[in-house]
Design an enzyme around this catalytic site. Structure first.
Site, PDB file in Angstrom:
ATOM      1  N   TYR A   1       0.920  -1.124  -0.140  1.00  0.00           N
ATOM      2  CA  TYR A   1      -0.209   0.109   0.090  1.00  0.00           C
ATOM      3  C   TYR A   1       0.886   1.176  -0.186  1.00  0.00           C
ATOM      4  O   TYR A   1       0.276   2.386  -0.241  1.00  0.00           O
ATOM      5  CB  TYR A   1      -0.904  -0.111   1.276  1.00  0.00           C
ATOM      6  CG  TYR A   1      -1.777  -1.391   1.416  1.00  0.00           C
ATOM      7  CD1 TYR A   1      -2.173  -2.003   0.345  1.00  0.00           C
ATOM      8  CD2 TYR A   1      -2.617  -1.373   2.465  1.00  0.00           C
ATOM      9  CE1 TYR A   1      -3.003  -3.174   0.387  1.00  0.00           C
ATOM     10  CE2 TYR A   1      -3.218  -2.482   2.847  1.00  0.00           C
ATOM     11  CZ  TYR A   1      -3.677  -3.189   1.701  1.00  0.00           C
ATOM     12  OH  TYR A   1      -4.611  -4.483   1.816  1.00  0.00           O
TER      13      TYR A   1
ATOM     14  N   HIS B   1       0.850 -11.840   2.139  1.00  0.00           N
ATOM     15  CA  HIS B   1      -0.292 -11.142   1.099  1.00  0.00           C
ATOM     16  C   HIS B   1      -0.859 -12.260   0.102  1.00  0.00           C
ATOM     17  O   HIS B   1      -2.135 -11.982  -0.187  1.00  0.00           O
ATOM     18  CB  HIS B   1       0.359  -9.936   0.616  1.00  0.00           C
ATOM     19  CG  HIS B   1      -0.730  -8.729   0.304  1.00  0.00           C
ATOM     20  ND1 HIS B   1      -0.283  -7.303   0.373  1.00  0.00           N
ATOM     21  CD2 HIS B   1      -1.988  -8.643   0.045  1.00  0.00           C
ATOM     22  CE1 HIS B   1      -1.270  -6.718   0.286  1.00  0.00           C
ATOM     23  NE2 HIS B   1      -2.535  -7.399   0.115  1.00  0.00           N
TER      24      HIS B   1
HETATM   25  N1  NAP Z   1      -5.116  -8.998   1.782  1.00  0.00           N
HETATM   26  C1  NAP Z   1      -5.736  -8.416   0.694  1.00  0.00           C
HETATM   27  O1  NAP Z   1      -5.285  -9.002  -0.495  1.00  0.00           O
HETATM   28  C2  NAP Z   1      -6.584  -7.246   0.639  1.00  0.00           C
HETATM   29  C3  NAP Z   1      -7.072  -6.865  -0.664  1.00  0.00           C
HETATM   30  C4  NAP Z   1      -7.889  -5.668  -0.381  1.00  0.00           C
HETATM   31  C5  NAP Z   1      -8.044  -4.818   0.518  1.00  0.00           C
HETATM   32  N2  NAP Z   1      -7.685  -5.214   1.808  1.00  0.00           N
HETATM   33  C6  NAP Z   1      -7.900  -4.452   3.016  1.00  0.00           C
HETATM   34  O2  NAP Z   1      -9.100  -4.548   3.145  1.00  0.00           O
HETATM   35  C7  NAP Z   1      -9.536  -3.149   3.339  1.00  0.00           C
HETATM   36  C8  NAP Z   1     -10.956  -2.836   2.902  1.00  0.00           C
HETATM   37  O3  NAP Z   1     -11.119  -3.281   1.681  1.00  0.00           O
HETATM   38  P1  NAP Z   1     -11.265  -2.147   0.409  1.00  0.00           P
HETATM   39  O4  NAP Z   1     -10.742  -0.988   0.995  1.00  0.00           O
HETATM   40  O5  NAP Z   1     -10.798  -2.867  -0.798  1.00  0.00           O
HETATM   41  O6  NAP Z   1     -12.700  -2.035   0.030  1.00  0.00           O
HETATM   42  P2  NAP Z   1     -14.352  -1.867   1.154  1.00  0.00           P
HETATM   43  O7  NAP Z   1     -13.590  -1.361   2.409  1.00  0.00           O
HETATM   44  O8  NAP Z   1     -15.204  -2.984   0.930  1.00  0.00           O
HETATM   45  O9  NAP Z   1     -14.858  -0.337   0.326  1.00  0.00           O
HETATM   46  C9  NAP Z   1     -14.063   0.833   0.282  1.00  0.00           C
HETATM   47  C10 NAP Z   1     -14.897   1.536  -0.588  1.00  0.00           C
HETATM   48  O10 NAP Z   1     -16.309   1.824   0.049  1.00  0.00           O
HETATM   49  C11 NAP Z   1     -16.347   3.064  -0.060  1.00  0.00           C
HETATM   50  N3  NAP Z   1     -17.097   3.336   1.476  1.00  0.00           N
HETATM   51  C12 NAP Z   1     -16.543   2.910   2.687  1.00  0.00           C
HETATM   52  N4  NAP Z   1     -17.614   3.081   3.681  1.00  0.00           N
HETATM   53  C13 NAP Z   1     -18.778   3.662   3.033  1.00  0.00           C
HETATM   54  C14 NAP Z   1     -19.980   4.047   3.249  1.00  0.00           C
HETATM   55  N5  NAP Z   1     -20.451   4.054   4.596  1.00  0.00           N
HETATM   56  N6  NAP Z   1     -20.793   4.516   2.290  1.00  0.00           N
HETATM   57  C15 NAP Z   1     -20.603   4.492   1.066  1.00  0.00           C
HETATM   58  N7  NAP Z   1     -19.222   4.110   0.457  1.00  0.00           N
HETATM   59  C16 NAP Z   1     -18.420   3.741   1.736  1.00  0.00           C
HETATM   60  C17 NAP Z   1     -15.065   3.804   0.369  1.00  0.00           C
HETATM   61  O11 NAP Z   1     -15.121   5.004  -0.419  1.00  0.00           O
HETATM   62  P3  NAP Z   1     -14.120   6.290   0.516  1.00  0.00           P
HETATM   63  O12 NAP Z   1     -13.202   6.187   0.939  1.00  0.00           O
HETATM   64  O13 NAP Z   1     -14.452   7.569  -0.802  1.00  0.00           O
HETATM   65  O14 NAP Z   1     -15.501   6.583   1.528  1.00  0.00           O
HETATM   66  C18 NAP Z   1     -14.466   2.811  -0.797  1.00  0.00           C
HETATM   67  O15 NAP Z   1     -14.498   3.292  -2.160  1.00  0.00           O
HETATM   68  C19 NAP Z   1      -8.490  -2.488   2.753  1.00  0.00           C
HETATM   69  O16 NAP Z   1      -8.244  -1.289   2.785  1.00  0.00           O
HETATM   70  C20 NAP Z   1      -7.009  -3.222   3.032  1.00  0.00           C
HETATM   71  O17 NAP Z   1      -6.774  -2.960   4.432  1.00  0.00           O
HETATM   72  C21 NAP Z   1      -6.916  -6.501   1.832  1.00  0.00           C
END
Ligand code: NAP
Length: 280
Positions: free
Chosen positions: A54, A112
């Site tokens: 990241y 990862h």
């Molecule tokens: N291990 C892995 O391979 C892997 C892969 C992907 C992710 N991750 C981890 O998992 C975490 C979460 O996953 P993610 O960031 O991919 O996706 P997520 O949390 O499912 O979704 C994030 C998206 O949703 C929006 N959002 C969040 N809360 C909201 C709400 N209450 N209303 C409307 N929209 C909302 C955010 O926009 P805004 O920011 O504009 O609010 C962003 O675009 C990551 O940040 C990372 O730490 C790990």
């Protein structure tokens, strides 16, 4: 089922981890991160998820240092980048991770992605870090049952957690069953399906009943399933909204209805492809 933002999941090595945390993927600038971390801390988040991939460990470390919460009260996770896998490279890059985060230990370190060439060597380095008490728990991300079965042939320590893509459109029933059977905690990444699930009419309808948003319904579904959950948002109002989940409960019927939304829809890569290609 009574939950609070301080709810803990006890991992197989008895380390207690916050069930509800904060994802930091795509937040890379210090100002942006610091604003998000302060908003999160204010409403009670204490667990933060980052990764070498990241490119935000440095600003995150700085933001956490300034957030006003004692180190021991925080639960910090990072992950080894694919390019740093292998025994020696894992150890060296872990040291960089600690330095960048300004920490002397990590709460959780994760592989990862499973990669065929470095598969056993990377895990051996994780075992070394755990034995040296530089990390309180070790685990993996994106492992399928076949990867666990392969690892079990040589590992001395079983992963304590599997962080996987999971949300109402990708429920991963067989993998979840396997992880529960083997006492491996389940952590949901992209718990909102990177925004793809939250316009679903059923989630909106259930939300109307409880005066909650579809995001809150989705996150509550994760918690009631026993998953660790790490939604990401860069907006303080959404950060607060996502943590406001502890004053209602989904019925068994609603849980079942949400389970029924599964479409096997991935928003990220398929681990089987990454494994055999040794990366992206
Ligand atoms: N291990 C892995 O391979 C892997 C892969 C992907 C992710 N991750 C981890 O998992 C975490 C979460 O996953 P993610 O960031 O991919 O996706 P997520 O949390 O499912 O979704 C994030 C998206 O949703 C929006 N959002 C969040 N809360 C909201 C709400 N209450 N209303 C409307 N929209 C909302 C955010 O926009 P805004 O920011 O504009 O609010 C962003 O675009 C990551 O940040 C990372 O730490 C790990």
């Amino acid at each position: 089922m009574t939950f609070s933002i301080n709810n803990k999941i006890v991992l197989s090595n008895d380390v207690a981890m916050e069930q509800f945390g904060f994802g930091t993927y795509t937040l890379t600038e210090f100002d942006q991160l610091s604003r998000a971390i302060n908003a999160a801390i204010k409403v009670g988040y204490r667990a933060f998820d980052t990764a070498q991939f990241y490119h935000n460990e440095k600003p995150l470390g700085q933001a956490l240092k300034q957030c006003g919460v004692q180190r021991e009260k925080l639960f910090i996770t990072s992950k080894i980048d694919n390019s740093n896998q292998g025994y020696d490279k894992t150890l060296i890059s872990f040291e960089n991770t600690l330095n960048d985060l300004q920490l002397d230990y990590l709460d959780l370190f994760l592989v990862h992605w499973p990669l065929i060439d470095t598969f056993f060597d990377t895990w051996r380095a994780f075992e070394t870090l755990y034995e040296q008490k530089l990390v309180r728990a070790i685990g993996v991300c994106n492992f399928h049952i076949s990867h666990f079965e392969l690892l079990a042939k040589k590992a001395n320590i079983q992963p304590m957690i599997n962080q996987i893509e999971i949300h109402p459109y990708l429920t991963q029933v067989d993998l979840v069953k396997y992880l529960r059977k083997h006492n491996i905690a389940i952590e949901a990444w992209s718990p909102l399906g990177r925004n793809k699930v939250i316009s679903d009419p059923l989630l909106v309808e259930i939300g109307d009943k409880y005066h909650k948003s579809s995001s809150q319904i989705t996150l509550r579904w994760h918690l009631q399933n026993g998953y660790i959950v790490i939604p990401k948002s860069g907006h303080p109002d959404r950060i607060a909204e996502n943590a406001n989940l502890f004053d209602f409960e989904l019925t068994p019927k609603e849980m079942k209805q949400i389970n029924g939304l599964n479409k096997n829809l991935r928003t990220g890569d398929n681990p089987d492809e990454i494994f055999k290609n040794n990366g992206f």
